[in-house]
Write a protein that holds these residues in place. Structure first.
Motif, mmCIF file in Angstrom:
data_model
loop_
_atom_site.group_PDB
_atom_site.id
_atom_site.type_symbol
_atom_site.label_atom_id
_atom_site.label_comp_id
_atom_site.label_asym_id
_atom_site.label_seq_id
_atom_site.Cartn_x
_atom_site.Cartn_y
_atom_site.Cartn_z
ATOM 1 N N PHE A 287 0.864 4.008 -2.993
ATOM 2 C CA PHE A 287 0.789 5.451 -2.683
ATOM 3 C C PHE A 287 2.019 6.328 -3.181
ATOM 4 O O PHE A 287 1.632 7.346 -3.973
ATOM 5 N N LEU A 288 3.189 5.869 -2.804
ATOM 6 C CA LEU A 288 4.212 6.606 -3.592
ATOM 7 C C LEU A 288 4.238 6.657 -5.073
ATOM 8 O O LEU A 288 4.371 7.703 -5.569
ATOM 9 N N MET A 289 4.036 5.804 -5.632
ATOM 10 C CA MET A 289 4.233 5.729 -7.281
ATOM 11 C C MET A 289 2.852 6.570 -7.671
ATOM 12 O O MET A 289 3.383 7.165 -8.561
ATOM 13 N N LEU A 290 1.696 6.594 -7.116
ATOM 14 C CA LEU A 290 0.967 7.617 -7.451
ATOM 15 C C LEU A 290 1.343 9.054 -7.222
ATOM 16 O O LEU A 290 1.090 9.861 -8.205
ATOM 17 N N CYS A 291 1.955 9.179 -6.142
ATOM 18 C CA CYS A 291 2.531 10.565 -5.855
ATOM 19 C C CYS A 291 3.403 10.972 -6.817
ATOM 20 O O CYS A 291 3.745 12.116 -7.353
ATOM 21 N N LEU A 292 4.361 9.975 -7.253
ATOM 22 C CA LEU A 292 5.382 10.473 -8.236
ATOM 23 C C LEU A 292 4.713 10.760 -9.698
ATOM 24 O O LEU A 292 5.435 11.535 -10.453
ATOM 25 N N GLU A 293 3.859 9.917 -9.983
ATOM 26 C CA GLU A 293 3.203 10.185 -11.470
ATOM 27 C C GLU A 293 2.325 11.467 -11.261
ATOM 28 O O GLU A 293 2.325 12.211 -12.284
ATOM 29 N N VAL A 294 1.965 11.892 -10.326
ATOM 30 C CA VAL A 294 1.378 13.267 -10.215
ATOM 31 C C VAL A 294 2.730 14.355 -10.182
ATOM 32 O O VAL A 294 2.375 15.342 -10.895
ATOM 33 N N CYS A 295 3.640 14.100 -9.484
ATOM 34 C CA CYS A 295 4.705 14.886 -9.658
ATOM 35 C C CYS A 295 5.502 15.032 -11.205
ATOM 36 O O CYS A 295 5.642 16.187 -11.339
ATOM 37 N N GLN A 296 5.423 14.017 -11.830
ATOM 38 C CA GLN A 296 5.970 13.937 -13.301
ATOM 39 C C GLN A 296 4.851 14.431 -14.108
ATOM 40 O O GLN A 296 5.355 14.590 -15.396
ATOM 41 N N GLY A 297 3.738 14.892 -13.954
ATOM 42 C CA GLY A 297 2.652 15.145 -14.668
ATOM 43 C C GLY A 297 1.881 14.267 -15.513
ATOM 44 O O GLY A 297 1.303 14.447 -16.382
ATOM 45 N N ALA B 181 0.944 -1.186 0.002
ATOM 46 C CA ALA B 181 -0.132 0.073 0.019
ATOM 47 C C ALA B 181 0.761 1.228 -0.039
ATOM 48 O O ALA B 181 0.729 2.302 -0.792
ATOM 49 N N ALA B 182 1.812 1.200 0.824
ATOM 50 C CA ALA B 182 3.031 2.409 0.777
ATOM 51 C C ALA B 182 3.411 2.503 -0.557
ATOM 52 O O ALA B 182 3.640 3.928 -1.029
ATOM 53 N N ARG B 183 3.945 1.585 -1.201
ATOM 54 C CA ARG B 183 4.427 1.757 -2.390
ATOM 55 C C ARG B 183 3.496 2.268 -3.504
ATOM 56 O O ARG B 183 3.840 2.779 -4.443
#
Length: 160
Positions: free
Chosen positions: A56-66, A52-54
């Motif tokens: 959430f992190l991947m979704l946050c990184l996808e938002v950061c990368q646009g 679950a943590a991984r």
């Protein structure tokens, strides 16, 4: 010339008794069982919590990368904290955008270097991640909690 080895006495097998500890150290060292962390918290997190943590992190990184809009974060955040978490991820995206060179590809913006997840209580996960953004190190931490239906929702996020 051969090195010389010194033999030292072995340490005691038992910890010192309460009367052997200095009075000042005894006041600091004594803890009640309620204050001590469970052994599972010191060992790590369960596989479900790490997954679950991984995610959430991947979704946050996808938002950061646009690649994703930040509105999609609201689905995996507890409604009371969704605005604060979205603002923190937006700060992370802004910082990554400032570090991005002009000729860099959009997908190569942020790479996770290390993710540490612990589960201090069953169903509560805390994670810290070190991110590499174009040669600059960024620290990011978040907390996720398992709901009654089994879904993991983010309750806090901090850009350090």
């Amino acid at each position: 010339m051969t090195p010389v080895h010194r033999l030292l006495p072995a340490p005691a097998h038992e910890p010192p008794c309460a009367d052997e500890i200095a009075p000042v150290a005894a006041a600091v060292a004594v803890t009640t069982p309620e204050e001590a962390l469970p052994l599972a918290a010191l060992v790590g997190a369960s596989g479900v919590c790490q997954t679950a943590a991984r995610r959430f992190l991947m979704l946050c990184l996808e938002v950061c990368q646009g690649f994703r809009p930040s509105a999609q974060l609201a689905r995996i955040c507890r409604p009371a904290e969704a605005v604060q978490i979205t603002e923190e991820i937006s700060r992370l995206a802004k910082r990554v955008g400032e570090l991005r060179p002009r000729n860099a590809a959009r997908g190569a913006a942020v790479k996770p270097r290390r993710l540490r997840v612990c589960e201090p209580r069953p169903g509560i996960g805390e994670a810290a991640v070190v991110l590499n953004a174009h040669g600059t190190v960024i620290a990011f931490a978040f907390r996720i909690e398992r709901q009654d239906d089994g879904a993991w929702l983010a309750t806090a996020a901090v850009l350090l």
